[in-house]
Design a protein around this motif. Structure first.
Motif, PDB file in Angstrom:
ATOM      1  N   ASP A  24      10.188  -4.513  -1.165  1.00 35.74           N
ATOM      2  CA  ASP A  24      10.746  -5.444  -2.134  1.00 35.74           C
ATOM      3  C   ASP A  24       9.704  -6.415  -2.693  1.00 35.74           C
ATOM      4  O   ASP A  24       9.877  -6.941  -3.792  1.00 35.74           O
ATOM      5  N   ILE A  25       8.640  -6.686  -1.934  1.00 32.78           N
ATOM      6  CA  ILE A  25       7.615  -7.595  -2.436  1.00 32.78           C
ATOM      7  C   ILE A  25       6.401  -6.819  -2.947  1.00 32.78           C
ATOM      8  O   ILE A  25       5.320  -7.387  -3.123  1.00 32.78           O
ATOM      9  N   GLY A  26       6.592  -5.528  -3.173  1.00 35.43           N
ATOM     10  CA  GLY A  26       5.554  -4.726  -3.816  1.00 35.43           C
ATOM     11  C   GLY A  26       4.625  -3.990  -2.881  1.00 35.43           C
ATOM     12  O   GLY A  26       3.651  -3.379  -3.335  1.00 35.43           O
ATOM     13  N   LEU A  27       4.886  -4.017  -1.583  1.00 36.77           N
ATOM     14  CA  LEU A  27       4.049  -3.280  -0.634  1.00 36.77           C
ATOM     15  C   LEU A  27       4.644  -1.897  -0.437  1.00 36.77           C
ATOM     16  O   LEU A  27       5.736  -1.755   0.107  1.00 36.77           O
ATOM     17  N   GLU A  28       3.924  -0.885  -0.881  1.00 38.12           N
ATOM     18  CA  GLU A  28       4.462   0.472  -0.921  1.00 38.12           C
ATOM     19  C   GLU A  28       3.629   1.413  -0.061  1.00 38.12           C
ATOM     20  O   GLU A  28       2.473   1.148   0.239  1.00 38.12           O
ATOM     21  N   GLY A  29       4.245   2.548   0.299  1.00 39.96           N
ATOM     22  CA  GLY A  29       3.510   3.606   0.981  1.00 39.96           C
ATOM     23  C   GLY A  29       3.053   3.216   2.363  1.00 39.96           C
ATOM     24  O   GLY A  29       1.856   3.159   2.646  1.00 39.96           O
ATOM     25  N   ALA A  30       3.990   2.933   3.247  1.00 37.43           N
ATOM     26  CA  ALA A  30       3.629   2.472   4.591  1.00 37.43           C
ATOM     27  C   ALA A  30       2.982   3.575   5.417  1.00 37.43           C
ATOM     28  O   ALA A  30       3.415   4.716   5.410  1.00 37.43           O
ATOM     29  N   GLN A  31       1.950   3.202   6.123  1.00 39.54           N
ATOM     30  CA  GLN A  31       1.341   4.070   7.138  1.00 39.54           C
ATOM     31  C   GLN A  31       1.841   3.592   8.493  1.00 39.54           C
ATOM     32  O   GLN A  31       1.701   2.420   8.839  1.00 39.54           O
ATOM     33  N   ILE A  32       2.450   4.491   9.275  1.00 39.90           N
ATOM     34  CA  ILE A  32       3.074   4.115  10.542  1.00 39.90           C
ATOM     35  C   ILE A  32       2.233   4.629  11.703  1.00 39.90           C
ATOM     36  O   ILE A  32       1.867   5.803  11.749  1.00 39.90           O
ATOM     37  N   GLU A  33       1.940   3.739  12.634  1.00 40.77           N
ATOM     38  CA  GLU A  33       1.267   4.117  13.875  1.00 40.77           C
ATOM     39  C   GLU A  33       2.145   3.666  15.032  1.00 40.77           C
ATOM     40  O   GLU A  33       2.380   2.466  15.206  1.00 40.77           O
ATOM     41  N   ASP A  34       2.641   4.615  15.811  1.00 38.25           N
ATOM     42  CA  ASP A  34       3.418   4.289  17.003  1.00 38.25           C
ATOM     43  C   ASP A  34       3.241   5.411  18.018  1.00 38.25           C
ATOM     44  O   ASP A  34       2.507   6.370  17.785  1.00 38.25           O
TER      45      ASP A  34
END
Length: 321
Positions: A24-34
């Protein structure tokens, strides 16, 4: 090309909602590390017979977002960190997001936004075609119901299991007379799909004002009239003004695709807004939280009529009695 990398330390149970919120604040394309173990399907897609044992899942997740940084358009790092912090604080009102620390670093030669196009292609939810703007509708699909939506809009594109569970349940219960309340509407996808299938009117609520623009964009591209779908910003659980504007004992169907920790306090509030005999569709429930939500639904005066599953996610459908 240089990029600023913003990494949020959170917990695995909060991954989806944090990613959706930061879109919603313009941060796109998350990279997930878990350290969440791979599912059987994911293991099959690795194209190896036996995978080595991974580390034990510690419940911690790192979510990284990339913002282009150039001389012409330098990144305001402090502002973005502040915005992330505000969004995480808002989420803490409803759920555990873990440590919530924010780390900033720099990387190069990353075209993350366009790389989305490698991974997001048109797909079907039953006979509904979901298609991004850069792909063409095939001749054989011209007569199908078509949802136009791109990655990066608030709260996803329909690819997530929870969204698909809700869409299938909505299609089972909506009629041309349905008045729909969509709580946590995000991009408006559930209401827009319901309108495409013929309901007359929908109301959406969301905590984030950015949902207004996201819904408007998706309504326009899907030719949905502004008279058919209105969005209200505010906390339906705690804000009596929002509750009053939405109206009481008014809705034939209420849908909430929100995590279990929010569904528990939300469900007794929903009971005030739904008609007697109305249908309450929930999802966003990870499988180990199913009983928690079942208990909350039944305690609030609903009769559970159907439970559906996709992957590790659960949808509970109930009737107001």
């Amino acid at each position: 090309m240089k990029w600023k990398k913003f990494t949020v330390k959170t917990i695995t149970d909060a991954e989806d909602i944090v990613i959706s919120t930061l879109y919603d604040i313009g941060l796109e394309g998350a990279q997930i590390e878990d350290k969440v173990p791979l599912t059987p399907l994911e293991k099959e897609q690795m194209f190896v017979d036996i995978l080595p044992d991974g580390p034990e899942d510690d419940g911690i997740a790192y979510l990284s977002f990339f913002v282009e940084d150039s001389q012409e358009n330098p990144v305001d790092t402090a502002k973005i960190v502040e915005e992330i912090g505000i969004e995480l604080d808002n989420l803490r009102n409803f759920m555990d997001v873990g440590e919530g620390t924010i780390m900033v670093s720099e990387t190069e030669d990353l075209d993350w936004i366009n790389n989305w196009k490698q991974y997001f292609h048109q797909f079907y939810i039953e006979d509904l075609l979901v298609i991004p703007s850069w792909e063409e509708v095939k001749p054989e699909d011209q007569d199908k119901k078509i949802l136009h939506i791109d990655p990066g809009t608030a709260f996803g594109t329909g690819m997530h299991e929870t969204t698909q569970l809700c869409i299938r349940q909505l299609r089972n219960y909506i009629t041309p007379q349905t008045e729909l309340l969509d709580i946590g509407t995000g991009s408006g996808i559930l209401s827009i799909v319901s309108l495409l299938y013929g309901i007359g009117h929908a109301v959406g609520t969301d905590l984030d004002p950015c949902a207004i623009d996201a819904v408007r964009e998706n309504m326009e591209v899907n030719n949905i009239s502004s008279t058919c779908f209105e969005v209200m910003i505010g906390n339906i659980i705690t804000d009596s003004d929002v509750q009053d504007k939405i109206g009481y004992e008014k809705y034939d169907i209420v849908v909430a695709n929100i995590l279990a920790d929010v569904l528990v306090p939300l469900t007794p509030v929903v009971k005030k807004h739904i008609k007697k005999g109305g249908i309450y569709i929930t999802s966003g429930i990870i499988d180990n939280k199913e009983q928690t939500v079942r208990d909350a639904v039944e305690a609030s005066g609903f009769e559970i009529i159907e439970v559906t599953y996709q992957g590790e996610w659960v949808s509970i459908t109930a009737r107001s009695v």
